[in-house]
Design a protein around this motif. Structure first.
Motif, PDB file in Angstrom:
ATOM      1  N   GLN A 215       0.823  -1.225   0.000  1.00  0.00           N
ATOM      2  CA  GLN A 215       0.000   0.000   0.000  1.00  0.00           C
ATOM      3  C   GLN A 215       0.852   1.267   0.000  1.00  0.00           C
ATOM      4  OE1 GLN A 215      -1.079  -2.604   2.299  1.00  0.00           O
ATOM      5  NE2 GLN A 215      -2.397  -3.228   0.620  1.00  0.00           N
ATOM      6  N   GLY A 216       2.154   1.127   0.137  1.00  0.00           N
ATOM      7  CA  GLY A 216       3.062   2.269   0.062  1.00  0.00           C
ATOM      8  C   GLY A 216       3.049   3.111   1.325  1.00  0.00           C
ATOM      9  N   GLY A 217       3.669   4.280   1.238  1.00  0.00           N
ATOM     10  CA  GLY A 217       3.727   5.181   2.383  1.00  0.00           C
ATOM     11  C   GLY A 217       4.059   6.566   1.882  1.00  0.00           C
ATOM     12  N   LYS A 218       3.809   7.534   2.722  1.00  0.00           N
ATOM     13  CA  LYS A 218       4.151   8.901   2.314  1.00  0.00           C
ATOM     14  C   LYS A 218       5.042   9.490   3.382  1.00  0.00           C
ATOM     15  CE  LYS A 218       0.277  10.059  -0.565  1.00  0.00           C
ATOM     16  NZ  LYS A 218      -0.448   8.785  -0.430  1.00  0.00           N
ATOM     17  N   ARG A 219       6.024  10.264   2.960  1.00  0.00           N
ATOM     18  CA  ARG A 219       6.910  10.838   3.955  1.00  0.00           C
ATOM     19  C   ARG A 219       6.142  11.821   4.839  1.00  0.00           C
ATOM     20  NH1 ARG A 219      11.734  10.870   5.856  1.00  0.00           N
ATOM     21  NH2 ARG A 219      12.713   9.971   4.045  1.00  0.00           N
ATOM     22  N   MET A 220       6.288  11.633   6.150  1.00  0.00           N
ATOM     23  CA  MET A 220       5.659  12.568   7.076  1.00  0.00           C
ATOM     24  C   MET A 220       6.796  13.170   7.879  1.00  0.00           C
ATOM     25  SD  MET A 220       2.475  10.262   8.331  1.00  0.00           S
ATOM     26  CE  MET A 220       3.500   9.297   9.402  1.00  0.00           C
ATOM     27  N   ASP A 221       6.424  14.052   8.799  1.00  0.00           N
ATOM     28  CA  ASP A 221       7.465  14.633   9.619  1.00  0.00           C
ATOM     29  C   ASP A 221       7.813  13.628  10.712  1.00  0.00           C
ATOM     30  OD1 ASP A 221       9.217  16.396  10.541  1.00  0.00           O
ATOM     31  OD2 ASP A 221       7.780  17.597  11.688  1.00  0.00           O
ATOM     32  N   VAL A 222       8.801  12.789  10.461  1.00  0.00           N
ATOM     33  CA  VAL A 222       9.071  11.715  11.410  1.00  0.00           C
ATOM     34  C   VAL A 222      10.372  11.953  12.156  1.00  0.00           C
ATOM     35  CG1 VAL A 222       7.788   9.729  10.572  1.00  0.00           C
ATOM     36  CG2 VAL A 222       9.859  10.399   9.389  1.00  0.00           C
ATOM     37  N   LYS A 223      10.341  11.573  13.436  1.00  0.00           N
ATOM     38  CA  LYS A 223      11.534  11.769  14.245  1.00  0.00           C
ATOM     39  C   LYS A 223      12.528  10.623  13.976  1.00  0.00           C
ATOM     40  CE  LYS A 223      11.052  12.013  18.668  1.00  0.00           C
ATOM     41  NZ  LYS A 223      10.952  11.494  19.778  1.00  0.00           N
ATOM     42  N   ASP A 224      12.016   9.403  14.141  1.00  0.00           N
ATOM     43  CA  ASP A 224      12.895   8.249  13.942  1.00  0.00           C
ATOM     44  C   ASP A 224      12.506   7.535  12.668  1.00  0.00           C
ATOM     45  OD1 ASP A 224      14.016   8.857  16.286  1.00  0.00           O
ATOM     46  OD2 ASP A 224      13.349   7.082  17.375  1.00  0.00           O
ATOM     47  N   LEU A 225      13.412   7.515  11.693  1.00  0.00           N
ATOM     48  CA  LEU A 225      13.104   6.846  10.427  1.00  0.00           C
ATOM     49  C   LEU A 225      12.851   5.354  10.664  1.00  0.00           C
ATOM     50  CD1 LEU A 225      12.769   7.106   7.390  1.00  0.00           C
ATOM     51  CD2 LEU A 225      15.195   6.595   7.138  1.00  0.00           C
ATOM     52  N   ASP A 226      13.569   4.764  11.643  1.00  0.00           N
ATOM     53  CA  ASP A 226      13.357   3.330  11.886  1.00  0.00           C
ATOM     54  C   ASP A 226      11.934   3.071  12.380  1.00  0.00           C
ATOM     55  OD1 ASP A 226      14.366   4.643  14.232  1.00  0.00           O
ATOM     56  OD2 ASP A 226      14.657   2.706  15.195  1.00  0.00           O
ATOM     57  N   ASP A 227      11.365   4.007  13.186  1.00  0.00           N
ATOM     58  CA  ASP A 227       9.987   3.818  13.651  1.00  0.00           C
ATOM     59  C   ASP A 227       9.008   3.946  12.494  1.00  0.00           C
ATOM     60  OD1 ASP A 227      10.792   3.421  16.188  1.00  0.00           O
ATOM     61  OD2 ASP A 227      10.272   5.421  16.923  1.00  0.00           O
ATOM     62  N   TYR A 228       9.218   4.959  11.639  1.00  0.00           N
ATOM     63  CA  TYR A 228       8.286   5.161  10.526  1.00  0.00           C
ATOM     64  C   TYR A 228       8.377   3.997   9.531  1.00  0.00           C
ATOM     65  CZ  TYR A 228       5.718   7.091   6.659  1.00  0.00           C
ATOM     66  OH  TYR A 228       4.800   7.253   5.652  1.00  0.00           O
ATOM     67  N   ALA A 229       9.599   3.622   9.191  1.00  0.00           N
ATOM     68  CA  ALA A 229       9.775   2.526   8.235  1.00  0.00           C
ATOM     69  C   ALA A 229       9.104   1.260   8.775  1.00  0.00           C
ATOM     70  CB  ALA A 229      11.263   2.273   7.980  1.00  0.00           C
ATOM     71  N   SER A 230       9.147   1.051  10.106  1.00  0.00           N
ATOM     72  CA  SER A 230       8.526  -0.177  10.603  1.00  0.00           C
ATOM     73  C   SER A 230       7.003  -0.078  10.586  1.00  0.00           C
ATOM     74  CB  SER A 230       9.057  -0.598  11.972  1.00  0.00           C
ATOM     75  OG  SER A 230       9.035   0.454  12.856  1.00  0.00           O
ATOM     76  N   GLU A 231       6.477   1.140  10.639  1.00  0.00           N
ATOM     77  CA  GLU A 231       5.016   1.288  10.545  1.00  0.00           C
ATOM     78  C   GLU A 231       4.487   0.963   9.161  1.00  0.00           C
ATOM     79  OE1 GLU A 231       3.188   5.082  11.707  1.00  0.00           O
ATOM     80  OE2 GLU A 231       4.392   4.889  13.528  1.00  0.00           O
ATOM     81  N   ILE A 232       5.268   1.305   8.134  1.00  0.00           N
ATOM     82  CA  ILE A 232       4.750   1.127   6.764  1.00  0.00           C
ATOM     83  C   ILE A 232       5.388  -0.058   6.041  1.00  0.00           C
ATOM     84  CG2 ILE A 232       4.159   3.568   6.478  1.00  0.00           C
ATOM     85  CD1 ILE A 232       6.759   3.609   4.643  1.00  0.00           C
ATOM     86  N   LYS A 233       6.043  -0.929   6.808  1.00  0.00           N
ATOM     87  CA  LYS A 233       6.724  -2.049   6.141  1.00  0.00           C
ATOM     88  C   LYS A 233       5.741  -3.161   5.761  1.00  0.00           C
ATOM     89  CE  LYS A 233       7.720  -4.830  10.162  1.00  0.00           C
ATOM     90  NZ  LYS A 233       8.629  -5.699  10.853  1.00  0.00           N
ATOM     91  N   MET A 234       6.169  -3.945   4.802  1.00  0.00           N
ATOM     92  CA  MET A 234       5.474  -5.176   4.468  1.00  0.00           C
ATOM     93  C   MET A 234       5.604  -6.066   5.700  1.00  0.00           C
ATOM     94  SD  MET A 234       6.496  -7.533   1.233  1.00  0.00           S
ATOM     95  CE  MET A 234       6.083  -6.406  -0.053  1.00  0.00           C
ATOM     96  N   SER A 235       4.486  -6.689   6.112  1.00  0.00           N
ATOM     97  CA  SER A 235       4.567  -7.427   7.365  1.00  0.00           C
ATOM     98  C   SER A 235       3.647  -8.647   7.334  1.00  0.00           C
ATOM     99  CB  SER A 235       4.211  -6.436   8.481  1.00  0.00           C
ATOM    100  OG  SER A 235       3.516  -7.048   9.511  1.00  0.00           O
ATOM    101  N   LYS A 236       4.122  -9.748   7.932  1.00  0.00           N
ATOM    102  CA  LYS A 236       3.336 -10.978   7.829  1.00  0.00           C
ATOM    103  C   LYS A 236       2.027 -10.873   8.594  1.00  0.00           C
ATOM    104  CE  LYS A 236       6.580 -13.389  10.876  1.00  0.00           C
ATOM    105  NZ  LYS A 236       6.379 -12.768  12.172  1.00  0.00           N
ATOM    106  N   SER A 237       1.982 -10.012   9.616  1.00  0.00           N
ATOM    107  CA  SER A 237       0.694  -9.901  10.312  1.00  0.00           C
ATOM    108  C   SER A 237      -0.292  -8.980   9.598  1.00  0.00           C
ATOM    109  CB  SER A 237       0.868  -9.552  11.786  1.00  0.00           C
ATOM    110  OG  SER A 237       1.826  -8.588  11.966  1.00  0.00           O
ATOM    111  N   LYS A 238       0.125  -8.378   8.488  1.00  0.00           N
ATOM    112  CA  LYS A 238      -0.826  -7.627   7.648  1.00  0.00           C
ATOM    113  C   LYS A 238      -0.763  -8.246   6.249  1.00  0.00           C
ATOM    114  CE  LYS A 238       0.262  -3.262   9.897  1.00  0.00           C
ATOM    115  NZ  LYS A 238       1.356  -2.320   9.650  1.00  0.00           N
ATOM    116  N   PRO A 239      -1.457  -9.370   6.033  1.00  0.00           N
ATOM    117  CA  PRO A 239      -1.291 -10.119   4.771  1.00  0.00           C
ATOM    118  C   PRO A 239      -1.527  -9.268   3.517  1.00  0.00           C
ATOM    119  CG  PRO A 239      -2.658 -11.329   6.334  1.00  0.00           C
ATOM    120  CD  PRO A 239      -2.411  -9.985   6.948  1.00  0.00           C
ATOM    121  N   GLU A 240      -2.383  -8.253   3.607  1.00  0.00           N
ATOM    122  CA  GLU A 240      -2.656  -7.441   2.419  1.00  0.00           C
ATOM    123  C   GLU A 240      -1.446  -6.570   2.046  1.00  0.00           C
ATOM    124  OE1 GLU A 240      -3.872  -7.082   5.395  1.00  0.00           O
ATOM    125  OE2 GLU A 240      -3.550  -4.972   5.940  1.00  0.00           O
TER     126      GLU A 240
END
Ligand SMILES: Nc1ncnc2c1ncn2[C@@H]1O[C@H](COP(=O)(O)OP(=O)(O)OP(=O)(O)O)[C@@H](O)[C@H]1O
Ligand SMILES: N[C@@H](Cc1ccc(O)cc1)C(=O)O
Length: 361
Positions: A215-240
């Motif tokens: 579903q992609g992601g859009k750059r927001m004003d994020v403090k920690d890139l690692d936190d943001y990247a983990s929010e929008i990552k492909m993940s097995k618990s979100k099969p879609e």
């Protein structure tokens, strides 16, 4: 392989090495390095995991003695597979089969279960030592390493133990190198801060990029890139959000067709991520050929990802053409996995169990 060649191989397609100079120093001294990657067994293997699988292969080739930790107890703490440790162990064995099917040299890679660690009281002494040297605020902030937010330990305080366990895993196994996706950064930085206080060595952390969700992601004003990247990552618990290594060519195409990939947009574009971090590395950097009718510019071959990205950014490569070629190559790369899981009885049965389990979290 000399030190420079090893560093080049270790470094390619990583986000960061903390720190490269420590790695260089150890390699130059000729030390025999030991490293690991841990994962929580639950759910199916998605193509995002192929990023670290390739890096695991690179590290073995660079002469690092690598092991994989099946973090079964961590998965229990994190409510995976309903906390059913038998099923969690099956999910771990299933991952072993996927890595084998992908062609990793499993005879050269150690395989450790969390049970091997937690059965020793010395392990728990380490967990207490790590906790004694970590504030509550820091422990909460580190919960993103388990895909949770800081406040998610309010109702279940066992989650606060998880970061201390992950740090202790590294210390207990006396490792030089910890591999993980960028979302594991907080665990590794915590280990590096705590290590000198408990007489342990600081681990060298190697972080691989996180494939963006379909579903992609859009750059927001994020403090920690690692936190943001983990929010929008492909993940097995979100099969879609994910393409799984078992998906048929038709499923791969149908998922890619719908994936976020606006013309000219390179950032957080899952299709480009797949091309860069899965297709080029898994095809040993062979050219990426896009077949198009003459009226749309004709067939074009990209020798490097950078050439392809430039063409896409400049509007010279249409998203649909990119998606078609990506689907073709991905299906090709995954063909041995589909075949392995048809032919290997144990793998087939484990796949059946894991895929039919409705509870991943
Ligand atoms: N989308 C991704 N791209 C690249 N690496 C990933 C991705 N998702 C997870 N990883 C890496 O895979 C390893 C295991 O992660 P993890 O078990 O959290 O996967 P997950 O798919 O996010 O699962 P869950 O949804 O259960 O949290 C970690 O090192 C993590 O950084
Ligand atoms: N935190 C990792 C899993 C893990 C657990 C323990 C470790 O020592 C290492 C990694 C994840 O969510 O995927």
């Amino acid at each position: 392989m000399d030190v420079e060649e090893k560093i080049k191989l270790i470094k390619r397609n990583t986000v960061e090495i903390v720190t490269e100079s420590e790695l260089r120093e150890k390699l130059e001294k000729g030390e025999k390095l030991k490293g690991y990657i841990g994962f929580e067994p639950s759910g199916l293997f998605h193509v995002g995991w192929m990023v670290w699988a390739k890096k695991l292969d690179d590290l073995v080739r660079a002469g690092i003695e690598m092991r994989v930790l099946a973090a079964t107890w961590h998965a229990w703490v994190n409510d995976k597979l309903g906390g059913d440790l038998n099923l969690i162990r099956d999910a771990a064995r299933y991952v072993w089969h996927v890595l084998k099917a992908l062609g990793l040299p499993m005879d050269k890679i150690g395989w450790v279960y969390a049970e091997d660690l937690v059965s020793d009281p010395n392990y728990w002494a380490l967990v207490i030592k790590v906790a004694k040297n970590t504030s509550l605020a820091r422990m909460k902030r580190a919960l993103t390493i388990m895909g949770r937010k800081a406040d998610e330990a309010e109702l279940d305080s066992s989650k606060l133990i998880y970061p201390a366990m992950q740090v202790s895993d590294i210390v207990y196994m006396d490792l030089d190198v910890a591999l993980g996706g960028l979302d594991q950064r907080k665990a590794h930085m915590l280990q590096r801060d705590v290590a000198p206080k408990i007489n342990a060595k600081k681990v060298i952390a190697i972080h691989t990029p996180l494939l963006t969700s379909l579903q992609g992601g859009k750059r927001m004003d994020v403090k920690d890139l690692d936190d943001y990247a983990s929010e929008i990552k492909m993940s097995k618990s979100k099969p879609e959000s994910a393409i799984f290594v078992h998906d048929s060519p038709e499923e791969i195409w149908s998922k890619l067709k719908k994936a976020y990939c606006p013309a000219g947009v390179v950032e957080f574009n899952p299709v480009l991520d797949i091309v860069k971090y899965v297709i080029f590395p898994w095809r040993e950097y062979k050219p990426f050929v896009v077949e198009r009718p003459e009226k749309f510019g004709g067939t074009v071959a990209f020798n490097t990802y950078e050439e392809l990205e430039e063409a896409f950014r400049e509007g010279k490569l249409h998203p649909l053409d990119l998606k078609k070629a990506t689907a073709k190559y991905l299906s090709e790369i995954l063909e041995p996995v589909r075949r392995y899981f048809q032919e290997n009885e144990e793998a087939k049965e484990l796949y059946r169990k894991i895929s039919s389990s409705r509870i991943t979290r």
